[in-house]
Design a protein around this motif. Sequence first.
Motif, PDB file in Angstrom:
ATOM      1  N   ARG A 119      37.353 -77.291  64.956  1.00  0.00           N
ATOM      2  CA  ARG A 119      36.330 -77.705  63.996  1.00  0.00           C
ATOM      3  C   ARG A 119      35.810 -79.104  64.326  1.00  0.00           C
ATOM      4  O   ARG A 119      34.608 -79.385  64.220  1.00  0.00           O
ATOM      5  N   ALA A 120      36.703 -79.965  64.783  1.00  0.00           N
ATOM      6  CA  ALA A 120      36.289 -81.314  65.167  1.00  0.00           C
ATOM      7  C   ALA A 120      35.346 -81.273  66.363  1.00  0.00           C
ATOM      8  O   ALA A 120      34.454 -82.119  66.498  1.00  0.00           O
ATOM      9  N   ALA A 121      35.519 -80.279  67.242  1.00  0.00           N
ATOM     10  CA  ALA A 121      34.631 -80.147  68.391  1.00  0.00           C
ATOM     11  C   ALA A 121      33.213 -79.852  67.948  1.00  0.00           C
ATOM     12  O   ALA A 121      32.242 -80.398  68.488  1.00  0.00           O
ATOM     13  N   VAL A 122      33.062 -78.982  66.963  1.00  0.00           N
ATOM     14  CA  VAL A 122      31.727 -78.667  66.440  1.00  0.00           C
ATOM     15  C   VAL A 122      31.091 -79.909  65.846  1.00  0.00           C
ATOM     16  O   VAL A 122      29.920 -80.226  66.116  1.00  0.00           O
ATOM     17  N   GLU A 123      31.839 -80.635  65.042  1.00  0.00           N
ATOM     18  CA  GLU A 123      31.297 -81.833  64.405  1.00  0.00           C
ATOM     19  C   GLU A 123      30.965 -82.909  65.449  1.00  0.00           C
ATOM     20  O   GLU A 123      29.949 -83.608  65.335  1.00  0.00           O
ATOM     21  N   ALA A 156      30.348 -72.894  66.734  1.00  0.00           N
ATOM     22  CA  ALA A 156      30.976 -73.179  68.028  1.00  0.00           C
ATOM     23  C   ALA A 156      30.412 -72.322  69.148  1.00  0.00           C
ATOM     24  O   ALA A 156      31.055 -72.130  70.179  1.00  0.00           O
ATOM     25  N   MET A 157      29.201 -71.827  68.979  1.00  0.00           N
ATOM     26  CA  MET A 157      28.535 -71.084  70.034  1.00  0.00           C
ATOM     27  C   MET A 157      27.657 -72.043  70.833  1.00  0.00           C
ATOM     28  O   MET A 157      27.095 -72.985  70.294  1.00  0.00           O
ATOM     29  N   GLY A 158      27.557 -71.796  72.128  1.00  0.00           N
ATOM     30  CA  GLY A 158      26.686 -72.603  72.966  1.00  0.00           C
ATOM     31  C   GLY A 158      27.189 -73.998  73.261  1.00  0.00           C
ATOM     32  O   GLY A 158      26.403 -74.864  73.647  1.00  0.00           O
ATOM     33  N   ILE A 159      28.485 -74.229  73.114  1.00  0.00           N
ATOM     34  CA  ILE A 159      29.004 -75.570  73.412  1.00  0.00           C
ATOM     35  C   ILE A 159      30.086 -75.530  74.500  1.00  0.00           C
ATOM     36  O   ILE A 159      30.910 -76.432  74.607  1.00  0.00           O
ATOM     37  N   ALA A 160      30.036 -74.500  75.346  1.00  0.00           N
ATOM     38  CA  ALA A 160      31.081 -74.346  76.367  1.00  0.00           C
ATOM     39  C   ALA A 160      31.062 -75.470  77.388  1.00  0.00           C
ATOM     40  O   ALA A 160      32.119 -75.856  77.897  1.00  0.00           O
ATOM     41  N   GLN A 161      29.868 -76.006  77.728  1.00  0.00           N
ATOM     42  CA  GLN A 161      29.831 -77.114  78.672  1.00  0.00           C
ATOM     43  C   GLN A 161      30.543 -78.333  78.096  1.00  0.00           C
ATOM     44  O   GLN A 161      31.123 -79.141  78.839  1.00  0.00           O
ATOM     45  N   TYR A 162      30.492 -78.464  76.778  1.00  0.00           N
ATOM     46  CA  TYR A 162      31.105 -79.614  76.111  1.00  0.00           C
ATOM     47  C   TYR A 162      32.605 -79.430  75.962  1.00  0.00           C
ATOM     48  O   TYR A 162      33.389 -80.307  76.340  1.00  0.00           O
TER      49      TYR A 162
END
Length: 449
Positions: A288-292, A215-221
């Motif tokens: 966890r769903a956000a990562v996937e 979950a690193m580097g997905i702050a824009q998402y």
Amino acid sequence: MAQSIDAPDDPAAASRGISRRTQSDIYRAGISGTRPRVPVDADALEAAARKALSAEAFAYIAGGAGAERTVAANRAAFARWQVWPRPLRDVSSRDLSIDFLGVRRPTPLVLAPLGVIEMAHADADLAVARAAASLGVPYTLSNQASVPMEEVRDAAPAGSRMFQLYWSSSDELNASLLRRAEASGCEAVVVTLDTHLLGWRTRDLDLAYLPFTRAMGIAQYSSDPVFQQLVRERVRASAASAAEAVDAAPPVRLTPKAVAAGVRIARKGAALTGSPSVRENLRSPLPRAAVETFLDVFSTPALTWDDLAKARQWTSLPLILKGIVHPDDAIRALDAGADGIWISNHGGRQIDQSVPTLDVLPTIAERIAGRVPIVFDSGVRQGSDAVIALALGATAVALGRPYAYGLGVAGEAGVAEVVRNVLAELDITLGLAGLTSIAELDRHALREA
């Protein structure tokens, strides 16, 4: 006619005489035993970053594709050119400014987009934005940033920013990101074309480490309303489908590292769950769903030239196409209505044994013939590199890994020192070549080795 950039403390004026001030400041501080926060030498800077960063962070930032022959070739390409000194010319006053995207910029540098720089320092993109703004250097905010673009704007409101778009498989998400970029004051969109497939990055593979899975580097998402809806839809999927997805994935052993990764994902889940509680977020399926979901929509290998027209519907900002290496693609970019092209092989991170960017810069510049600005990156480590690229036809030169190394060694101050050092060497090299402005730089300032 270009307008003048209006920033606090007049960074345009500050860039004049930067080499004299930089050397003077360093030597004066040395009298009392104070040395620079970050090494000035490019190799020493990388070595210091290796010591300061975790093995995973350094591998992700420094690594390239395959045997890293493209990384080496990018650097070797600069060795094929020599700056030709011309003495006995009045170079007492030098001007580093350029016109770029309709604005007079104090220097020809921009900061390239680098994702997941929370791996280098906790202040991540906020520190980089503040450092860049202090020197009047535009910062290209990564689509894989560690901080939402709105927070970066608030941290450096006077700074110049562009937004890098990795073209997602969701057009609704692409449109939402570009709307946000425009609303947050970005001056252009940099569409990265060369990462529709993730390169074969051997250092990361050897460590079995991809920061996005943590979950690193997905702050824009995770801060985007369209992405949040995609995550909720995923969570609402049937239990049977979810079970199949789990069954299809390799089993994850419960180790201390796995637990730490789970906690990190939970901490970053606040934007989705609305709760700052790590305990609650550990129980929630949303983080966890956000990562996937991110791994599913991050990019699309089906992207074609025809798709680029959609971006004109999503934003009125200028579009710069990044990842151009072939001269025919540069012309195709013009035909597609690009407002600028960015010559890049992703710093050697995508294809092993790729064409070095500096080798194609003169041909592309000749064919573009000044119709749109050319940004150049890959292999740039110091000011003399920037001089060579500018002399061969670049409008602006993008700095990448060095500022990440500075961030890892000394945070915001480290970024500022690295950029300052590159600008100071660029200024000195310009003067020693007998030139007083970036506009005077051309092939006559160089000799082929």
